[in-house]
Design a protein around this motif. Structure first.
Motif, mmCIF file in Angstrom:
data_model
loop_
_atom_site.group_PDB
_atom_site.id
_atom_site.type_symbol
_atom_site.label_atom_id
_atom_site.label_comp_id
_atom_site.label_asym_id
_atom_site.label_seq_id
_atom_site.Cartn_x
_atom_site.Cartn_y
_atom_site.Cartn_z
ATOM 1 N N TYR A 208 0.837 -1.206 0.000
ATOM 2 C CA TYR A 208 0.000 0.000 0.000
ATOM 3 C C TYR A 208 0.872 1.256 0.000
ATOM 4 O O TYR A 208 0.693 2.167 -0.820
ATOM 5 N N LYS A 223 -5.415 1.616 -15.991
ATOM 6 C CA LYS A 223 -5.811 0.424 -15.226
ATOM 7 C C LYS A 223 -4.580 -0.245 -14.629
ATOM 8 O O LYS A 223 -3.518 -0.301 -15.262
ATOM 9 N N HIS A 242 -4.747 -7.696 -0.134
ATOM 10 C CA HIS A 242 -5.513 -6.748 0.690
ATOM 11 C C HIS A 242 -4.949 -5.336 0.572
ATOM 12 O O HIS A 242 -5.695 -4.356 0.450
ATOM 13 N N ARG A 245 -5.745 -3.952 -3.030
ATOM 14 C CA ARG A 245 -7.148 -3.541 -3.163
ATOM 15 C C ARG A 245 -7.406 -2.236 -2.411
ATOM 16 O O ARG A 245 -8.104 -1.346 -2.910
ATOM 17 N N GLN A 246 -6.849 -2.127 -1.217
ATOM 18 C CA GLN A 246 -7.050 -0.912 -0.420
ATOM 19 C C GLN A 246 -6.537 0.316 -1.163
ATOM 20 O O GLN A 246 -7.205 1.350 -1.208
ATOM 21 N N CYS A 248 -6.068 0.696 -4.478
ATOM 22 C CA CYS A 248 -6.860 0.976 -5.680
ATOM 23 C C CYS A 248 -8.206 1.600 -5.341
ATOM 24 O O CYS A 248 -8.664 2.522 -6.042
ATOM 25 N N VAL A 249 -8.847 1.132 -4.297
ATOM 26 C CA VAL A 249 -10.151 1.675 -3.897
ATOM 27 C C VAL A 249 -10.001 3.101 -3.371
ATOM 28 O O VAL A 249 -10.759 4.003 -3.757
ATOM 29 N N GLU A 250 -9.023 3.325 -2.510
ATOM 30 C CA GLU A 250 -8.856 4.648 -1.910
ATOM 31 C C GLU A 250 -8.496 5.710 -2.940
ATOM 32 O O GLU A 250 -8.914 6.867 -2.825
ATOM 33 N N TYR A 251 -7.736 5.328 -3.977
ATOM 34 C CA TYR A 251 -7.290 6.303 -4.974
ATOM 35 C C TYR A 251 -8.036 6.158 -6.304
ATOM 36 O O TYR A 251 -7.621 6.700 -7.316
ATOM 37 N N ASP A 252 -9.137 5.405 -6.263
ATOM 38 C CA ASP A 252 -10.090 5.328 -7.374
ATOM 39 C C ASP A 252 -9.440 4.848 -8.676
ATOM 40 O O ASP A 252 -9.628 5.443 -9.737
ATOM 41 N N ASP A 254 -9.087 1.894 -11.580
ATOM 42 C CA ASP A 254 -9.650 0.695 -12.179
ATOM 43 C C ASP A 254 -8.595 -0.401 -12.031
ATOM 44 O O ASP A 254 -7.425 -0.193 -12.363
ATOM 45 N N GLU A 256 -7.624 -4.922 -11.786
ATOM 46 C CA GLU A 256 -7.967 -6.319 -12.029
ATOM 47 C C GLU A 256 -6.881 -7.191 -11.431
ATOM 48 O O GLU A 256 -5.709 -6.804 -11.402
#
Length: 353
Positions: A208, A223, A242, A245-246, A248-252, A254, A256
Motif C-alpha cells: 500500500y 488500469k 488486501h 485492493r485498499q 486501488c479503492v482509496e485512490y479510485d 480501475d 484487475e
C-alpha cells in the motif's frame, strides 16, 4: 540439583528441577569443562555406560548428548577405545539453525547477507522446507536442542496451494524452541508466546505505502493489473492482495487481479502490471516486445521483490531490503537482542514506468 564427579577431569551437573532436557545439560556441562580448561584436546571422557551409571541417567539420554557433541565436532569416537575431546575452536562459536521456505534468489540473498554479517562468530546450517508443514515440523523436531539459535522464516501452503502463516502444529513446534534462541524472519507471528527476536515484512502495509509513493506515475495509466499466483508451489501472503485492493479503492483506480500472464494477452495501452513471479515478468516483457509496444510508455511494469537482473533491465520494483533483513537478524544473534523490527520496504522507480 545433583553434581556428580565422573572423573577428576570432568564434572557433569544435572539439575533435576530444570525444564532443560537432561541430554542438553550433559552437552552444556562438557562444553563448559572444555571452555574452562578442565578438559584438554584429545582427552578421554567417560563412555556412555559409565556416564549413565554414575549420573543415574538412561543410556538413551547420554547417547543423545554424545551424538549431538559428535555432530558439532566437540568430541570424536575412536572404535574400541572410547570418546575423546576434539578441537576446541568450535566451542566459542554459536551454532545456528537457519530455515527458509524456498530457495529463491531473494531468500538466498537474505541467507548470504546473514552469513556475511555473522562472519567467523558462528556456524550456520541452512535448511529448506518448501512451504510444507510436515517437512518444517519434522526438520525442526529433529534438530531441537542441537543449536544455539534458530532463525526461521514461516510461510506455508494448504492443500489448495493457498498461503497460510501458521497452523496449530507449526505453532506447537515453534513454541518448543527457547525464546532466547528464536528469531522469526520475514513473516510476523503474533501468536508465538514469549519474548523473541523478529525482523518482518508487513505485506499489506508495505505494498500500500509503496504504491502510494509512486502515485504520481501511476495516475498516468488507466488500469492496474496485479498478477497474483493462486496456485503457486510456493504461495504468497494474501495480505499483498488486501493492500493492493485498499490502495486501488482509496485512490479510485480501475484494477484487475490475474492468476498469471497468459499467452497472447490482450495488452492495451495505458495498462500497468504488477508482477510477483519471475516467469510472469519474463512472459509479459516478451509479449510487449513482440507486439511492438513501448515499455514504460505504452505499458508500465512494477515487479515485486528486487533482484540484480531487474535492476539491469530497468524494471521498477517494490521490495523489502533483503540484505538489511539478513544483517538485522545477524545483529540480533550477535547482540542477543529480542526486538520486533519491521524491515525496510522500498519503491525503486526505473524505466519501466
Amino acid at each position: 540439583m545433583s553434581s556428580v564427579m565422573t572423573q577428576p577431569t570432568i564434572n557433569i551437573t544435572i539439575d533435576e528441577t530444570s525444564r532443560v532436557p537432561k541430554y542438553k545439560q550433559i552437552v552444556d556441562s562438557i562444553i563448559n569443562d572444555i571452555s574452562k580448561g578442565r578438559l584438554q584436546v584429545g582427552q578421554k571422557i567417560p563412555s556412555i555406560n559409565e556416564l549413565s551409571e554414575t549420573c543415574y541417567l538412561s543410556r538413551d539420554t547420554v547417547e543423545k548428548a554424545y551424538k549431538q557433541l559428535k555432530e558439532r565436532k566437540i568430541i570424536v569416537s575412536v572404535k574400541g577405545k572410547g570418546y575423546y575431546t576434539a578441537k576446541t575452536d568450535l566451542i566459542s562459536k554459536a551454532s545456528i539453525f537457519f530455515m527458509i521456505n524456498k530457495p529463491s534468489s531473494y531468500k538466498m540473498m537474505i541467507y548470504n547477507s546473514f552469513v556475511n554479517a555473522i562472519g567467523v562468530n558462528a556456524h550456520v546450517n541452512l535448511f529448506i522446507y518448501h512451504c510444507e508443514e510436515s517437512l518444517f515440523v519434522k526438520t525442526l523436531e529433529k534438530n531441537m536442542g542441537a543449536y544455539d539459535y534458530y532463525v526461521i522464516m514461516p510461510h506455508f501452503k494448504l492443500d489448495d496451494l493457498s498461503h497460510v502463516s501458521y497452523t496449530e502444529a507449526i505453532l506447537d513446534t515453534i513454541n518448543q524452541i527457547p525464546k532466547d534462541k528464536l528469531i522469526i524472519m520475514d513473516n510476523a507471528k503474533p501468536f508465538i508466546e514469549g519474548k523473541y527476536g523478529s525482523i518482518y515484512q508487513d505485506f499489506k502495509e508495505d505494498i500500500y505505502n509503496a504504491l502510494k509513493e509512486g502515485l504520481d506515475r501511476l495516475k498516468k495509466y488507466d488500469k492496474i493489473l496485479l498478477v497474483y499466483p493462486t496456485k503457486s508451489v510456493h504461495p504468497y501472503p494474501k495480505r499483498i492482495l488486501h493492500g493492493f485492493r485498499q490502495f486501488c479503492v482509496e485512490y479510485d483506480f480501475d484494477f484487475e487481479i490475474l492468476d498469471e500472464i497468459y499467452d497472447d494477452m490482450e495488452l492495451q495501452s495505458k495498462d500497468i502490471y504488477i508482477t510477483i513471479e519471475e516467469m510472469d515478468l519474463v512472459n509479459l516483457v516478451r509479449q510487449i516486445r513482440k507486439k511492438g509496444l513501448v515499455l514504460g510508455s505504452d505499458i508500465g511494469i512494477i515487479s515485486y521483490n528486487e533482484t540484480p537482473l531487474k535492476e539491469l533491465l530497468g524494471i521498477t520494483v517494490i521490495s523489502t531490503d533483503f540484505k538489511a533483513m539478513g544483517e538485522t537478524a545477524a545483529y540480533m544473534v550477535l547482540k542477543n537482542k529480542k526486538e520486533k523490527v519491521k524491515n525496510v520496504f522500498k519503491y525503486i522507480e526505473r524505466n519501466s514506468l
